[in-house]
Design a protein around this motif. Structure first.
Motif, PDB file in Angstrom:
ATOM      1  N   ILE A  11      39.111 -18.910  30.617  1.00 26.56           N
ATOM      2  CA  ILE A  11      39.422 -19.031  29.201  1.00 26.56           C
ATOM      3  C   ILE A  11      39.360 -17.843  28.578  1.00 26.56           C
ATOM      4  O   ILE A  11      40.500 -17.580  27.652  1.00 26.56           O
ATOM      5  CB  ILE A  11      38.414 -19.916  28.456  1.00 26.56           C
ATOM      6  N   ILE A  12      38.974 -16.631  29.213  1.00 26.39           N
ATOM      7  CA  ILE A  12      39.413 -15.314  28.417  1.00 26.39           C
ATOM      8  C   ILE A  12      39.628 -14.401  29.616  1.00 26.39           C
ATOM      9  O   ILE A  12      38.905 -14.436  30.687  1.00 26.39           O
ATOM     10  CB  ILE A  12      38.259 -14.753  28.171  1.00 26.39           C
ATOM     11  N   ARG A  13      40.743 -13.697  29.609  1.00 25.35           N
ATOM     12  CA  ARG A  13      41.239 -12.860  30.441  1.00 25.35           C
ATOM     13  C   ARG A  13      41.241 -11.405  29.609  1.00 25.35           C
ATOM     14  O   ARG A  13      42.016 -11.223  28.906  1.00 25.35           O
ATOM     15  CB  ARG A  13      42.327 -13.092  31.003  1.00 25.35           C
ATOM     16  N   ILE A  14      40.426 -10.368  30.163  1.00 23.50           N
ATOM     17  CA  ILE A  14      40.600  -9.006  29.868  1.00 23.50           C
ATOM     18  C   ILE A  14      41.091  -8.094  30.858  1.00 23.50           C
ATOM     19  O   ILE A  14      40.458  -7.942  31.904  1.00 23.50           O
ATOM     20  CB  ILE A  14      39.309  -8.610  29.137  1.00 23.50           C
ATOM     21  N   ARG A  15      42.233  -7.565  30.512  1.00 24.33           N
ATOM     22  CA  ARG A  15      42.568  -6.544  31.680  1.00 24.33           C
ATOM     23  C   ARG A  15      43.065  -4.961  31.288  1.00 24.33           C
ATOM     24  O   ARG A  15      43.529  -4.872  30.210  1.00 24.33           O
ATOM     25  CB  ARG A  15      44.186  -6.931  32.409  1.00 24.33           C
ATOM     26  N   ASN A  16      42.280  -4.081  31.724  1.00 21.97           N
ATOM     27  CA  ASN A  16      42.509  -2.721  31.698  1.00 21.97           C
ATOM     28  C   ASN A  16      42.373  -2.397  30.217  1.00 21.97           C
ATOM     29  O   ASN A  16      43.141  -1.678  29.482  1.00 21.97           O
ATOM     30  CB  ASN A  16      43.870  -2.332  32.236  1.00 21.97           C
ATOM     31  N   MET A  17      41.471  -2.957  29.452  1.00 20.63           N
ATOM     32  CA  MET A  17      41.369  -2.754  27.842  1.00 20.63           C
ATOM     33  C   MET A  17      40.806  -1.385  27.839  1.00 20.63           C
ATOM     34  O   MET A  17      39.724  -1.218  28.296  1.00 20.63           O
ATOM     35  CB  MET A  17      40.569  -3.926  27.471  1.00 20.63           C
TER      36      MET A  17
END
Lengths: 252, 459
Positions: A11-17
């Motif tokens: 439901i949440i995707r965080i990439r290379n933040m």
């Protein structure tokens, strides 16, 4: 409890933040996927960026690089997307952030009425329902200033739940409470977890993490250092920094 | 080692406070006598005596000042002039009058000039019009102020929308010759801007209007309001026209003060929000506006409005002097109001903004329902302070030839038929008391409002 039904749908995707405050690199290369029904506890020393990270998820803080996606919608400058995402994410703050000029009931019905365009009567019914679940229906007519800290935090949880969010973010929900009130708030959170709510909690309550979390994330200096199921995390921490942190908070 | 073990077996009794702390005697003991009953040493004794002497002296001066006023206004005052002697009744025999002793306030003079004090030179036959306006104002304000009155919100809206129009029509007589095309152009512009702003806020017209939609809608509403006012003012209601040159006294004071008060609050809110806006255009415009008006004295604003403005306007444009003063006063006070309100906005912890945002409330919603209600409550003392000083500053319109209460009172001093040594003192006393009553009422109401809105909280 970590066996509770976690789906394999993120439901949440965080990439290379990445995020900076001026020159200071507060969040470094954050990668995280949260699945529906997961209960994640984020811990770490103060200043490690854990609050900043969860505040990025509903855009209370802006990230500068990388991608955050909530329920299939990417967080960009688009105000409409931000509003949509905020509607689906409930948040509970360290200092409650209740609205002191509104009664407990009004605090709970405000957003459903104005954001979800719900009829006042329906909103009040739902609010009373949630206030009963956090065990303070009899305080509905009072102002937040007349309640104890623990009661205020439970109102804050009810207020967030009234929007029927898909995810709940908890930003150190018990850190501002007197010791005898921590349990009543944790009890509500545990109940919520048992009902299958997707939760991300920044907290120092390691007992809560052991009991409820299916994943514990350790952050330090703006990075995710280690993540594991609570069993392995507490009994067999891999990184030196995690070991140091755990020895400090579990010291006595 | 000492024994550290202790166990209470019985609750200690709950007692009333000692008598010496309560009642009048307790109050006197704590606040008055406690400073002058210590004679334990030479220093303390000296201080006690000194305090006692000072207290008595202050009491004496305070009471004699109070007595002076009572003596002047009531005891030595002349109350009536049954024979129509005018100045004679308020002057001693030595001064050519009939009074035997020293003369205090000359109330017959006030009675004779009362109409001038209240209405200025407003035509005698039309006095029912300002009277009706005063009555409507009193009734409306009374309704709003009483906490338990029904439909207060609705009455508030009526007082802010319908009442000013009615007052305007009644006082001026309307039937102003205004161009219909101008009116229609204004109205159309207003409606178009409002529609654009509304659609923009829903995201229909792209990024820029999404951000500025609220502002555009506001400007549109302003255009529409002006068009409506122009239209209403152009109609013929069968009332005799009374040019503002004939207005005066308390009427002018109230018109200027109330316009300033009613206009400065919303304008101040917009400016305060603009000054804190993240959009540079709004911020710069607001800062420029605020700093300009705050940097100029009100007197020069009034001079500019009456002397310089006509130079800039196209020749032949007739722009009412009172209206110009009203606009000047309103803009001037809105700059002060904006800074008051900004103070309130700064006092709201960021958690309140975050709490509102996290629930998905839009900027407008969170401002309207969360931030402004709290911010305005905090700055009620400051707001009322500005209202009060604005009310008193209306006396400055005298210098551009408008006669407010003070101006009107002063103008009667030159009337030879009432020229007595006590005329001016009496006039100024009336003036001072009138202003004090209005300002003190505002102050009391603000205290009441603060108490009522207090919800016993820390955040």
């Amino acid at each position: 409890m970590s066996e509770m039904n976690v789906s394999d749908e993120a439901i949440i995707r965080i990439r290379n933040m990445q995020k900076w405050y001026g020159q200071f690199h507060v969040l470094r290369d954050i990668n995280l996927e949260v699945f529906k029904g997961e209960r994640i506890v984020v811990c770490g020393p103060s200043g490690s960026g854990k609050s900043t990270m969860i505040r990025c998820i509903n855009r209370l803080e802006e990230h500068q690089q990388g991608m955050i996606e909530v329920d299939g919608i990417e967080l960009t400058d688009d105000l409409k997307n931000i509003d949509t995402i905020r509607r689906e994410i409930g948040m509970v703050f360290q200092h409650f952030n209740l609205f002191p000029h509104l009664t407990v009931l009004e605090n709970c019905t405000l957003a459903p009425i104005w954001v979800r365009k719900m009829a006042k009567k329906d909103a009040e019914e739902i609010a009373m329902n949630y206030l009963s679940r956090v065990k303070i229906p009899n305080q509905a007519g009072k102002y937040p200033g007349q309640l104890s800290g623990g009661q205020q935090q439970r109102v804050a949880i009810a207020r967030a739940l009234c929007m029927s969010p898909k995810v709940m973010l908890f930003d150190e929900p018990t850190s501002a409470l007197d010791p005898e009130m921590i349990k009543e708030v944790l009890d509500v959170m545990i109940e919520l977890a048992q009902e299958g709510m997707t939760m991300i909690c920044v907290t120092h309550e390691m007992g809560f993490a052991r009991e409820v979390a299916n994943r514990v994330i350790f952050m330090d200096a703006g990075q995710i250092i280690e993540e594991n199921d609570p069993e392995s995390f507490f009994n067999n921490p891999q990184s030196e920094r995690t070991q140091l942190f755990l020895s400090q908070i579990l010291g006595h | 080692m000492a024994n550290v073990s202790y166990l209470r077996t019985e609750d200690a009794p709950i007692l009333p406070p000692p008598v010496s702390d309560t009642g009048i005697s307790g109050w006197l003991r704590r606040h008055v006598l406690s400073t002058m009953n210590d004679f334990s040493s030479l220093g303390a004794g000296t201080r006690s005596v000194l305090m006692a002497v000072l207290t008595l002296l202050l009491l004496y001066y305070g009471l004699s000042a109070l007595w002076g006023i009572i003596d002047f206004a009531f005891v030595k005052a002349v109350w009536s002039d049954p024979e129509g002697l005018k100045r004679g009744v308020c002057t001693t025999t030595a001064q050519g009058g009939v009074a035997t002793g020293e003369v205090g306030a000359c109330w017959p003079y006030v009675e004779a000039k009362l109409k001038l004090f209240i209405y200025g030179r407003y035509p005698e036959s039309e006095l029912w019009r300002p009277n009706l306006v005063f009555a409507l104002l009193a009734a409306g304000l009374g309704w709003i102020i009483v906490d338990k009155a029904p439909a207060r919100r609705f009455m508030g809206l009526v007082m802010l929308s319908v009442f000013p129009l009615v007052a305007l029509i009644l006082l001026t007589g309307a039937h102003v010759d205004l161009s219909r095309t101008g009116m229609i152009a204004m109205a159309v512009t207003g409606v178009v801007l409002m529609l654009a702003g509304h659609l923009g806020l829903r995201g229909g017209l792209g990024e820029i209007l999404l951000a500025f939609g609220g502002g555009v809608r506001l400007i549109g509403a302003l255009f529409l309001i002006i068009a409506i006012v122009m239209f209403v003012m152009s109609l013929d209601y069968g009332l005799e026209k009374v040019p503002t040159d004939f207005w005066g006294g308390l009427l002018v004071t109230l018109v200027v003060a109330l316009t300033g008060i009613v206009a400065s609050l919303p304008l101040g809110i917009v400016l305060a929000l603009g000054r804190r806006s993240s959009l540079p255009l709004f911020r710069i415009l607001s800062i420029t506006f605020i700093e300009f008006w705050r940097g100029v004295p009100l007197i020069s604003v009034l001079f500019m409005s009456s002397v310089m403005l006509p130079l800039f306007l196209p020749e032949g444009t007739d722009f009412d002097k009172l209206l110009r003063a009203l606009i000047g006063v309103a803009l001037f006070s809105s700059a002060y109001m904006a800074e008051n309100i900004r103070g309130g906005l700064q006092a709201i912890p960021s958690g309140q903004y975050e709490g509102a945002a996290a629930l998905g409330l839009s900027y407008n919603q969170s401002m309207r329902m969360i931030i402004l209600p709290q911010a305005l409550k905090i700055v009620i003392p400051g707001i009322v302070n500005t209202f009060i000083s604005l009310f008193k500053d209306t006396t400055l319109v005298l210098i551009i030839g408008l006669f407010d209460l003070l101006g009107m009172v002063q103008s009667t001093f030159t009337d030879p038929s009432w020229a007595t040594p006590v005329t001016s003192a009496t006039g100024y006393l009336v003036c001072a008391v009138t202003f004090w009553v209005f300002c003190f009422s505002m102050s009391r109401y603000s205290v009441h409002l603060e108490r009522k809105l207090h919800t016993g909280h820390q955040r």
